[in-house]
Motif scaffolding. Structure first.
Motif, short mmCIF file in Angstrom:
data_model
loop_
_atom_site.label_atom_id
_atom_site.label_comp_id
_atom_site.label_asym_id
_atom_site.label_seq_id
_atom_site.Cartn_x
_atom_site.Cartn_y
_atom_site.Cartn_z
N ASP A 289 0.81 -1.23 0.00
CA ASP A 289 0.00 0.00 0.00
C ASP A 289 0.84 1.27 0.00
OD1 ASP A 289 -2.64 -1.03 -0.05
OD2 ASP A 289 -2.49 -1.58 2.06
N GLY A 290 2.16 1.12 0.13
CA GLY A 290 3.02 2.30 0.16
C GLY A 290 2.89 3.11 1.42
N PHE A 291 2.58 2.44 2.55
CA PHE A 291 2.44 3.16 3.81
C PHE A 291 3.82 3.54 4.36
CE2 PHE A 291 2.54 3.00 8.49
CZ PHE A 291 1.62 4.00 8.78
N THR A 292 4.02 4.81 4.62
CA THR A 292 5.28 5.30 5.22
C THR A 292 5.02 6.22 6.41
OG1 THR A 292 5.38 7.19 3.72
CG2 THR A 292 6.51 5.15 3.02
N TYR A 293 3.82 6.19 6.91
CA TYR A 293 3.39 7.05 8.03
C TYR A 293 3.46 8.53 7.62
CZ TYR A 293 1.90 6.82 12.91
OH TYR A 293 1.15 6.82 14.07
N ALA A 294 3.25 8.80 6.32
CA ALA A 294 3.28 10.18 5.84
C ALA A 294 1.95 10.88 6.08
CB ALA A 294 3.64 10.20 4.36
N GLU A 295 0.89 10.08 6.28
CA GLU A 295 -0.43 10.66 6.49
C GLU A 295 -0.52 11.33 7.86
OE1 GLU A 295 -0.44 7.20 3.84
OE2 GLU A 295 0.14 7.47 5.95
N GLU A 296 -1.46 12.24 7.96
CA GLU A 296 -1.69 12.90 9.24
C GLU A 296 -2.12 11.88 10.29
OE1 GLU A 296 -4.55 16.44 11.08
OE2 GLU A 296 -4.30 16.23 8.90
N GLU A 297 -1.62 12.05 11.50
CA GLU A 297 -1.94 11.13 12.59
C GLU A 297 -3.45 11.14 12.86
OE1 GLU A 297 -0.67 8.48 15.76
OE2 GLU A 297 0.63 9.54 14.35
N ILE A 298 -4.04 9.96 12.78
CA ILE A 298 -5.48 9.85 13.07
C ILE A 298 -5.67 9.82 14.58
CG2 ILE A 298 -7.53 8.39 12.84
CD1 ILE A 298 -6.38 7.38 10.20
N PRO A 299 -6.46 10.73 15.15
CA PRO A 299 -6.68 10.73 16.60
C PRO A 299 -7.16 9.36 17.07
CG PRO A 299 -7.62 12.70 15.61
CD PRO A 299 -7.22 11.81 14.47
N VAL A 300 -6.65 8.91 18.20
CA VAL A 300 -7.03 7.59 18.71
C VAL A 300 -8.53 7.50 18.93
CG1 VAL A 300 -6.75 5.98 20.64
CG2 VAL A 300 -4.76 7.22 19.76
N ALA A 301 -9.15 8.59 19.34
CA ALA A 301 -10.59 8.60 19.59
C ALA A 301 -11.39 8.32 18.32
CB ALA A 301 -11.02 9.94 20.17
N ASP A 302 -10.78 8.60 17.14
CA ASP A 302 -11.46 8.39 15.86
C ASP A 302 -11.17 7.02 15.26
OD1 ASP A 302 -12.42 10.93 16.14
OD2 ASP A 302 -10.94 11.85 14.79
N ARG A 303 -10.37 6.22 15.94
CA ARG A 303 -10.02 4.91 15.40
C ARG A 303 -11.04 3.85 15.83
NH1 ARG A 303 -3.36 4.62 15.84
NH2 ARG A 303 -2.99 6.88 15.56
N SER A 304 -10.94 2.68 15.23
CA SER A 304 -11.88 1.60 15.53
C SER A 304 -11.72 1.13 16.97
CB SER A 304 -11.65 0.42 14.58
OG SER A 304 -10.43 -0.23 14.91
#
Length: 676
Positions: A289-304
């Motif tokens: 998927d080309g994941f390199t942690y470049a995306e903005e950090e998703i708040p833990v409260a918004d995670r599954s």
């Protein structure tokens, strides 16, 4: 030749004068185990005698004491500077012809300068001093007990008090020392005694008194018995990290360790193998998927909920491991990390999250799954670093090469993790613990009946202990049902008449608590009705009165067993009871066959080195025992195996055909090819 015993004059240090102070200071030291500090060492201090300091040897550290021949005058030398002055005075008085240390510069602490002199016996025996009355003085011929040298090492290593006086308190007392329990009357004592006498201080704040390494049967290792393990050979075969992890987690460092090399191999597989496979899983899909942690950090409260659960558990782990390290409990720390990696991260979070990584769009939920797993692996690397320095550094650097999230080049330069209490959700952890426990119990029932997990079952029944329990169970119901492959759950508010239970006393817990009353308590427990058992399970306690004495029973004081009912399997553990419906309808059998096909096809894909994204063409040879199942679940099989085509044919004669077992006496012939 016979050994002769006869008394000699000796020099003593009057340690009995500071006995009470030594005992008081000992209570401020954190001993591991505490019993050594209060017992073996504490008893030694309580029965303390004066320290016999002198020894009759040819070479060693001399007693710095000179006396006149008649013993009427004594001088004790406290430094090289004092000695040089006294030698010069002796030369001036004609007692010595010359200064044998001529050329030595007082105040020059260089190695080259100190190589000009030798302060050991027998060389110092050539030094004669002069008394105040002008008499010739001879050095006492005895040496200082070498254990005095060991106890003086904190001062000697800093050349205190002649150098580093202002910074000495930065390194003294020591935060931590470790040695074998046999040092109780050796190094431990000399350190403590000298520090007490010099400035009424402890020499060390924390101490681990190491146990012995024995063979797997508890015998002392020796070459003669052939039971010794060559450490470097073990490191060469298994690696130093697995060996270290095994020794630290198998038993507390202060307990004797029954060393079994098979245990090292087990650690390598269960902990390091699981951690490696978890990282490998992450790396494989992250690369796709080309994941390199470049995306903005998703708040833990918004995670599954699953992400929030493992993050909560991770922060609980950070708190626990940090506390263990701070209190010198490496065994507890290692076991907690091992359990987190094996039971929670790999066996639960990753397994339940696989579909989120596999296929589908690169959406917020998938990014959240990657960020969560990355955080867990990176934190585990930091937590494990003190005990598995090489593998932890490899894991840390491999993660950081891609993400670049860490500024430090090595895990050993990084800050130790700090728990975020706001991310710890105890209710969520409790709910997921119920899910794990229930799943484990149901899977155990399946194994008992030899029912594969791929075979769907209709339902489970759960007696409700209280409203809070049903609410928690309901919150994780979908996870449990998916994990154990059961269609639905049915709650029972009154299990009486449906599920029958037996109860008996647990003598291991009752014995230490109630002693002679144990047999009477056991007889009372055996007579419990189904309602009594349910009451104990609901409240967690049950009050009895035996011979006028109140008895408070807890769940740990009893063993509760359930009896199976026709068509059902029943299990009970720690107040949780589950009944599993094992009746199979035709529809359930067909879905089970479809799942078996999916499993076998996925194995063929793996053995054929297909990429996880490769689509396939699937041919299955017809068989009346599974034709209907394949047709009814055609779309399900195709979606799960990435089959662009699924064709049922009368006969397959291709050399590339695979014969696989679908059931005990049912085989299928099929061809799996890449879609062109």
């Amino acid at each position: 030749k016979p050994v002769l015993y006869y008394p000699l004059d000796s020099w003593f240090i009057k340690t009995t004068a500071v006995k009470e102070k030594m005992m008081a200071l000992n209570t401020t030291i954190n001993w591991k185990p505490a019993s050594t500090g209060t017992g073996r060492f504490g008893n030694w201090l309580e029965n303390l005698v004066d320290w016999n300091l002198s020894r009759s040897r040819y070479w060693g550290t001399p007693l710095p004491i000179w006396r006149t021949e008649d013993g009427s005058e004594v001088k004790c030398i406290g430094s090289v500077e004092d000695l040089m002055k006294e030698i010069d005075a002796a030369v001036a008085a004609g007692v010595m012809e010359k200064n044998i240390f001529e050329g030595f510069e007082v105040g020059n602490h260089s190695k080259e300068n100190y190589e000009k002199i030798d302060l050991h016996r027998p060389f110092v025996d050539d030094i004669f001093l002069v008394s105040k009355s002008g008499k010739k003085m001879f050095r006492e011929p005895d040496l200082i007990d070498v254990w005095f040298d060991s106890g003086a090492m904190p001062y000697a290593q800093r050349h205190f008090p002649f150098e580093h006086k202002e910074k000495f308190n930065e390194v003294f007392p020591a935060d931590f020392i470790a040695e074998g329990v046999d040092q109780t009357r050796g190094w431990f004592f000399t350190l403590h005694a000298i520090a007490t006498m010099i400035d009424e201080s402890v020499a060390f704040k924390n101490i681990i008194s190491n146990g012995l390494v024995l063979d797997k049967n508890g015998n002392k290792m020796s070459k003669r018995l052939g039971n010794a393990v060559e450490p470097f050979a073990a490191i060469e075969e298994h690696g130093s990290d697995p060996l270290r992890w095994y020794m630290l987690t198998n038993s507390q460092p202060w307990d004797n360790l029954k060393f079994d090399i098979s245990g090292v191999d087990e650690v390598k597989r269960k902990f390091f193998g699981t951690l490696y496979n978890t990282y490998n899983f992450f790396a494989m899909y992250a690369n796709i998927d080309g994941f390199t942690y470049a995306e903005e950090e998703i708040p833990v409260a918004d995670r599954s909920e699953l992400d929030r659960w493992i993050i909560s558990l991770l922060n609980s782990l950070v708190k626990e491991v940090a506390e263990c390290y701070e209190t010198y409990e490496p065994t507890r720390a290692g076991r907690a990390i091992s359990e987190f990696v094996g039971e929670n991260l790999s066996n639960w979070f990753v397994r339940l999250s696989r579909r989120r990584y596999w296929g589908g769009s690169y959406d917020k939920d998938k990014v959240s799954a990657y960020q969560t797993l990355y955080t867990c692996l990176n934190t585990v690397a930091k937590l494990s670093a003190p005990m598995a320095p090489f593998y932890a550094d490899l894991l840390y650097t491999d993660l950081n090469k891609i993400a670049g999230k860490e500024k430090d080049q090595s895990v050993h330069l990084a800050d130790f993790p700090v728990a975020d209490d706001s991310l710890i959700d105890r209710d969520l952890e409790d709910r997921m613990a119920i899910a794990q426990k229930a799943s484990s119990m149901i899977l155990s029932l399946r194994r008992k009946e030899k029912l594969k997990v791929r075979q769907p079952l209709a339902r489970i029944m759960i007696p409700v202990l209280n409203n809070g329990f049903q609410e928690k169970f309901d919150a994780v119901k979908s996870i449990i049902l998916s994990e154990v492959n059961v269609k639905e759950v049915e709650y029972l508010n009154d299990a009486a008449g449906i599920i029958s239970k037996k109860i008996k006393a647990n003598f291991k817990t009752l014995g230490p608590k109630y002693g002679k009353l144990m047999k009477q308590i056991a007889a009372e427990v055996t007579g419990f009705t189904q309602e009594d058992i349910s009451r104990l399970e609901r409240s967690g306690s049950y009050d009895l009165t035996i011979n006028g004495e109140p008895i408070a029973l807890s769940l740990e004081d009893v063993e509760i067993q359930t009896e199976d009912v026709p068509g059902w399997l029943v299990a009970s553990e720690g107040g949780l009871t589950i009944a599993l419906d094992i009746n199979l309808t035709e529809e359930l059998k067909q879905e089970g066959i479809a799942r078996e096909f999916i499993n076998k096809i996925q194995n063929i894909r793996k053995d054929s080195d297909f990429e996880v994204t490769d689509r396939i063409v699937l041919k299955i040879q017809k068989n009346e025992r599974f034709n209907l199942a394949v047709e009814n679940y055609r779309d399900y099989i195709s979606n799960q195996t990435l089959a662009s085509e699924l064709v049922m044919v009368d006969v397959i004669s291709q050399a590339t055909a695979h014969t696989v077992e679908i059931d005990t006496d049912l085989e299928a012939v099929l061809v799996v090819e890449k879609h062109s």
